[in-house]
Design a protein around this motif. Structure first.
Motif, PDB file in Angstrom:
ATOM      1  N   ASP A  82       0.761  -1.313   0.003  1.00  0.00           N
ATOM      2  CA  ASP A  82       0.027  -0.006   0.029  1.00  0.00           C
ATOM      3  C   ASP A  82       0.935   1.213  -0.093  1.00  0.00           C
ATOM      4  OD1 ASP A  82      -2.591  -1.118  -0.129  1.00  0.00           O
ATOM      5  OD2 ASP A  82      -2.707  -1.298   1.876  1.00  0.00           O
ATOM      6  N   ARG A 153      -5.370   7.686  -6.135  1.00  0.00           N
ATOM      7  CA  ARG A 153      -6.250   7.154  -7.082  1.00  0.00           C
ATOM      8  C   ARG A 153      -6.971   8.205  -8.104  1.00  0.00           C
ATOM      9  NH1 ARG A 153      -8.839   2.638  -3.395  1.00  0.00           N
ATOM     10  NH2 ARG A 153      -6.957   1.367  -2.832  1.00  0.00           N
ATOM     11  N   ASP A 218      -2.299  -0.789  -5.487  1.00  0.00           N
ATOM     12  CA  ASP A 218      -1.891  -1.907  -5.713  1.00  0.00           C
ATOM     13  C   ASP A 218      -2.851  -2.897  -6.094  1.00  0.00           C
ATOM     14  OD1 ASP A 218      -2.411  -1.661  -2.901  1.00  0.00           O
ATOM     15  OD2 ASP A 218      -1.467  -3.294  -2.279  1.00  0.00           O
ATOM     16  N   SER A 220      -4.592  -5.852  -5.159  1.00  0.00           N
ATOM     17  CA  SER A 220      -4.888  -6.869  -3.741  1.00  0.00           C
ATOM     18  C   SER A 220      -6.331  -7.601  -4.005  1.00  0.00           C
ATOM     19  CB  SER A 220      -5.010  -6.125  -2.442  1.00  0.00           C
ATOM     20  OG  SER A 220      -5.688  -5.082  -2.574  1.00  0.00           O
TER      21      SER A 220
HETATM   22 MG   LIG Z   1      -4.229  -1.209  -1.542  1.00  0.00          MG
END
Ligand SMILES: [Mg+2]
Length: 339
Positions: A82, A153, A218, A220
């Motif tokens: 993260d 983001r 990331d 995940s």
């Molecule tokens: Mg993340």
């Protein structure tokens, strides 16, 4: 109960010793690590502090009886992933651990995996707590990123390329084989298991993407679902070339359907998905040569004007995926993802 709690105090001393073995990695950012009521950090006015927490629960995020050394590695790795996604450099972490009993062998192996990985990234344990309870590992990681340079983001712009690091889908391929959802050859399983048990967060890449990527996260929970977070935050639509998703040789030789599902929706890969302006293509390609392979998988197409973003999937020839295939890939997301 008293005796039990005493044991858990001893466990904490055990982690303190592990942390002290890393004393040389305590930088001027960590003034005081474990041993007082709080750790003390020295804030740097030129840096933003990035903070993230991730919890791993037995039976939910890992199998009961999982290898403790791998768990130690993974618990820290998912947190540093993260930090990587935002371009932050690890500074330190805290550990909150609930354990059913004070098992010395388990602790020795867990801390070996944990501290080996912490050492690799010079990220010391600076505090935490242990208690008795169902096996639960919660880590909070702290990182530094130059003020204003964090990759959020919400920065994707129309015309940006969409990139992904490494390969996708191996962790899900391994999980499905362990759950008997499909079978893999022994050598195939051996090739993909480390991706599930000992993920390598893309920390070095995250640092290099500062000033290059317009948005990042990331992977995940699975690429399509995670990319949707970028689209929502950035208020844009995108298209992705589904057969362009990078896969390992082991996943590439599976059926088209399994390959697409694992690459598009498999979780736990901890690769970085990011957007970058087309004008940065040469910089990204240069990182791809020096750090790890980076693959251009699509582009940001239009603004979504406040409506739910759309994600168009295209096949190897650039044709929109058949509606049924596209629907199947999207709808399977929730129950296909690893956890
Ligand atoms: Mg993340």
């Amino acid at each position: 109960m008293e005796a039990k709690l005493g044991e858990f105090d001893l466990i904490w001393r055990f982690f303190k010793a592990g942390s002290e073995s890393m004393a040389q990695t305590q930088t001027d950012q960590v003034l005081l690590g474990i041993g007082d009521d709080c750790a003390l950090l020295q804030p740097d006015a030129a840096q933003n502090l990035a903070v993230t927490s991730d919890m791993l629960v037995e039976g939910r995020h890992f199998f009961a009886g999982a290898n403790p050394e791998w768990l130690g590695h993974k618990a820290l790795a998912v947190n540093l992933s993260d930090l990587a996604a935002m371009g932050a450099k690890p500074v330190g972490f805290t550990l909150a651990l609930a354990l059913p009993d004070a098992n010395a062998d388990w602790l020795a192996q867990f801390s070996q995996g944990l501290f080996r990985f912490a050492q690799q990234w010079q990220c010391p344990l600076i505090g935490g707590d242990t208690t008795q309870g169902p096996l639960t590992i919660c880590i909070t990681a702290l990182g530094h990123v130059p003020a204003g340079a964090a990759i959020k983001r919400s920065g994707a712009k129309v015309g940006d390329d969409i990139w992904v690091s490494g390969t996708l889908g191996d962790a899900r391929l391994a999980l499905g084989a362990l759950r008997n959802e499909w079978s893999l050859s022994p050598s195939g399983l051996e090739a993909v298991l480390p991706r599930m048990h000992q993920p390598e967060p893309r920390i070095a890449l995250g640092l290099q993407l500062r000033g290059v990527a317009s948005s990042a996260l990331d992977v995940s929970d699975g690429l399509l679902g995670d990319l949707r977070h970028i689209l929502k935050a950035s208020q844009v639509n995108a298209e992705v070339l589904i057969d362009q998703l990078p896969t390992s040789p082991t996943l590439a030789e599976q059926t088209e359907s399994l390959r697409r599902q694992c690459a598009a929706n498999g979780g736990d890969d901890y690769e970085l998905c990011f957007t970058a302006p087309a004008g940065k293509r040469m910089e990204v390609e240069s990182l791809s040569t020096t750090l790890l392979p980076l693959t251009r998988i699509g582009s940001i197409t239009f603004t979504s004007n406040g409506t739910e973003p759309t994600l168009m999937l295209r096949d190897a020839n650039g044709n929109p995926l058949a509606a049924a295939d596209s629907m199947q890939l999207r709808q399977s997301f929730d129950h296909f993802k690893s956890s």
